[in-house]
Each structure stands twice: as structure tokens, then as C-alpha cells.
Design an enzyme around this catalytic site. Sequence first.
Site, PDB file in Angstrom:
ATOM      1  N   MET B   1     -33.214  40.467  25.012  1.00  0.00           N
ATOM      2  CA  MET B   1     -32.230  39.758  24.187  1.00  0.00           C
ATOM      3  C   MET B   1     -32.004  40.527  22.886  1.00  0.00           C
ATOM      4  SD  MET B   1     -32.098  35.695  23.476  1.00  0.00           S
ATOM      5  CE  MET B   1     -33.315  35.526  22.174  1.00  0.00           C
ATOM      6  N   CYS B   2     -30.789  40.501  22.413  1.00  0.00           N
ATOM      7  CA  CYS B   2     -30.456  41.087  21.120  1.00  0.00           C
ATOM      8  C   CYS B   2     -29.343  40.237  20.519  1.00  0.00           C
ATOM      9  CB  CYS B   2     -29.919  42.509  21.264  1.00  0.00           C
ATOM     10  SG  CYS B   2     -31.099  43.695  21.926  1.00  0.00           S
ATOM     11  N   GLY B   3     -29.094  40.438  19.248  1.00  0.00           N
ATOM     12  CA  GLY B   3     -27.960  39.770  18.628  1.00  0.00           C
ATOM     13  C   GLY B   3     -27.008  40.829  18.102  1.00  0.00           C
TER      14      GLY B   3
END
Lengths: 225, 304
Positions: B1-3
Site C-alpha cells: 500500500m502507498c498513498g
Amino acid sequence: MREFDLQNAEVRLLNQALHGSDLAGQSIEVVNPGGKHNVAAGAQFETQVDIRGHVGYYCAGMNQNARITVHGNAGPGLAENMMSGSVTVKGNASQYCGATAHGGLLIVEGDAAARCGISMKGVDIVVGGSIGHMSAFMAQSGRLVICGDAGESLGDSIYEARIYLRGEPTSLGTDCIEKPMETEHIEELKDLLNKAGIKHDPAEFKRYGSARKLYNFQVDNVGAY
Amino acid sequence: MCGIVGLYLKNPALEQHLGTMLADMLVQMTDRGPDSAGVAIYHDPVDAKSVKITLQGPDDVDWIAIESKLVEGLGQHVSVTPLANHAVMIAGASDAAQSDDIAGWIESNLDNVKITSLGSAIEIFKEKGLPDQVIKKFKIRNMHGTHALGHTRMATESAVTTEHSHPFSTGRDLCLVHNGSLSNHNQWRDRLRSEGIRFQTDNDSEVAAGYLTWRLGQGATLNQALENAIKDLDGFYTFAVGTRDGFAVLRDPIACKPAVLAETDDWVAMSSEYRAIAQLPNSENARIWEPDPARIYSWEREVK
């Protein structure tokens, strides 16, 4: 009426209130949701929850009995595993809304993205607009009504859920076929559209469901194992 | 996951607030990735006879000494503006070949100094740590500009280091931030290396940036390069891409990585989640939508 302002209060405070019976029968206003996650998750009692704005992931998850309305858009995982009650979104819903939901009514007045109703297990879903790809994948029971179009692979590997589609699917998934609209289906669809407050002529819809060809092992496929 | 977040301003009156607006967005994405954070910001383009390069050194880097080495080694006046362990240098370069020579000289002669960006307007600042720490370290809130991208990383494919942080830039004024994971990046890295694209890490997202640089270098427009990327890059991705004058967003055909786009008369914003967009002025009146799978969304300002 109770108000929760999520600009100041933690989402957890709202959810804890919804898990207990103190607010049963009351109206609850949620303001400034700001796209936060898990808003109104795990509600257990008959309450009316109005959320004024957009919400993030997993809004109204596991809902039982409550009537929850999002006056905005919802992020991924809306009403995931809902058991009963109703969830209404005035705007659009992101991917996998109503996933694995067992009961209740989910209404998306706008569009729903990919994987709408994936593995649904008894929920009724009514979408006023269109839905994305892989919707109703492995859908087991319940009804999915789409007033617009559906993306690729609608109803792939579907079990006994019923799909009513007013527009066109980009493609049907494996083992999903068009089925005749009998009086029983017209009546069922009319009832669902009424409950959702969406006006369309049920005669404009086509019904899709399982060809039931994946239910039993086909000996011709033995080579694949 | 990343933003990931991106912000492209349509109203020049907001340019002085770009850093603050982007910082507010990126901080909201903190819990999508605690490993590292970075920002690419486009501002103060240099003239056609100059090149702007962002350098990144160790924490105890002596930029004054580096500046002397650059002046001596390149045989010309060079300005170096330090910002913590990064610095923005401007040197004379009349064409792309000369910019590449300068980059080559830096890579061969300055130990422990890496190039995070090269072009006329782009600057990239990135580091291990949370978005708020990185934003404070590089004073991102004080920065003005026309458009910017930000990333906060939860590593899945390669190590957690500053070099492996996003945004990645492999070509002039081009950068990319990525939420997802590519599965055929090793194969493409080899192929792109043989085509002359330089990589600093074994990171999958850097390959995507290199891929776009290669296509653009062959004369493709950004939209054409992205159309080819849909065919050639295998994996999960939401990409936000910045060029000197533009900004683009692309999701893979499966589209399991989230993305939200929003537009007003004043700005276009993209983010992994609406939470980030909610920080922007007048976001309550923005047109908000989820980008379709495998569809390119791009904005470009007219070049004066």
C-alpha cells in the site's frame, strides 16, 4: 437527535454509540465526515443515521437494522458484509460495495465502481447508474439491480443471485447468461425499484443469472488438473 | 500500500500556496505508508540555456565544498541552493546533451551525491520517514509552483531507503509516483538499460518512470507513452505522472488500487483517497469522480 461532528470527534466515538442500544430508535446526524474510514461501521440497532458529506473506506460495514444515508460519495467497501437494515448513497460508491453482504438493502443513487456485489450472500443492491467490471462475481444469493450499464465480466462464476440490468453489459462473465423475465421477476423488480425510490419501467430490464454449468465437475476438464 | 497525491493549479493566484496545499494532502495519506515520503514540485523554470538539477547527499553533506568541486569540474559558474541534505543546482547547458554530460560528471565525480531530478522546472525532495517529517525537513509548505506530486510509501517490492523513495525521475522534467506493484519490471529494466535509460535502484516504480522516459524520447506524447504502458507494464498500479507543463493519471485495467480525481475552476487534484482532497479550498464544490480503469486522464497548460 444526536449529532457527531467528525472534525472534532473520533469516528470510534460514533461507532461505539452505534454498537450500544442507548441511541436505538433515534436519529443521528454525522457532519464533516471528510472522507474518513469506517464511518458508522457495526451499527446494531434501528437508528436513522444521516452522514452529511463524503466518506472513505468501509462505511456502514456489517450494518444490522440501522438505516444509514450518505449524503455524498462513498469510498471502497461500502456496506461490506451488511446483515440487515439499509444503506443509501446519494452520490457514487467506489469499488466492492455490498461485498459479501447477507441481507438488507443497499441503494447507490449514482454509479458504483468495480466489483459491486462481489460474493453477495443475500443482500439486495439497487444502483441508479452504472457499475464497473467484475460485479456480482461469485454472487451467491440476493438481487442486484442496475439501472445503467455494467462493465466487463458481469456475474462471473455466479451462483443463485439474480441480476436485473436495464442497460448493456460490456461482457458477461463465465457461466452468466441472460434469462427470461417472467411475471415473478417483473413483480420482484418492481418491488425493489419502489423500495429504492427509483422510477423505471421493469419491462426495460433484462435478467441474468447462472447457467449452472460450473456447479458440477466436467469430466472433459480433467486434463486441466 | 502507498498513498499518492497530485495537484495541478489552473488559477495562478494559488501558486504561492502550492506547497501548503500539497503538504496538507500528503499528511492525510500518512497511514497508507510510513516508510518514506517525497515531493516533486514544478516551479521557477530556468531559461533554455540552463539546467536545474536536484542533488541529494548524506546528512553531513558540505554543499559549499560540493559547489566548488562543481565549478572547478564543469568549468563554469554553478549556483547551488542547499535545502537540508538536498540542494538545487543551476548550471549552463545549451542542449539536452550538455545536461546529460553534467549529470554524467556528477555521477562519476561526486561520491555519495545522487541526482533526484533534472530538467528546467522540476525539483524532487524525498527521504525515509513520515510525510510530516519530510515536509518539515524540506520546508515544502513554503514552496510555490504550478503543479506537484507527493508520495508516501509502504514498501512491498524493494528496500526502504531514500533512493527507493518516490517520486522517481529518469528523464527531463518527468516524474512518476506509483501505488501498486509491477510484475515484469526486471525484464523491462534490462531492456530499457540496453536502450540507454539509467536506473539508480532495483525498484519497480523506477522502471515505470524509465519506460515513460524511453517512450517520450522516441517522440511519443505523454498520452501515447501511457497508452503503450497499459500494454507493456504488467501489474497493479495507479500512476500519477508529472511533466514540465502537465499532469496525468492512469490506473491499470484491474484497478484494485484506489484513486480519486477532483476538479474545480482553480485546480485539478488526484489522490489515493478523498480524505486528501477534502483538505483543499472549495473541495466541497469540486466535481469528484473515480478514474476508470485503463483510461488516461491528463491536463496540460499551454506553453508560452
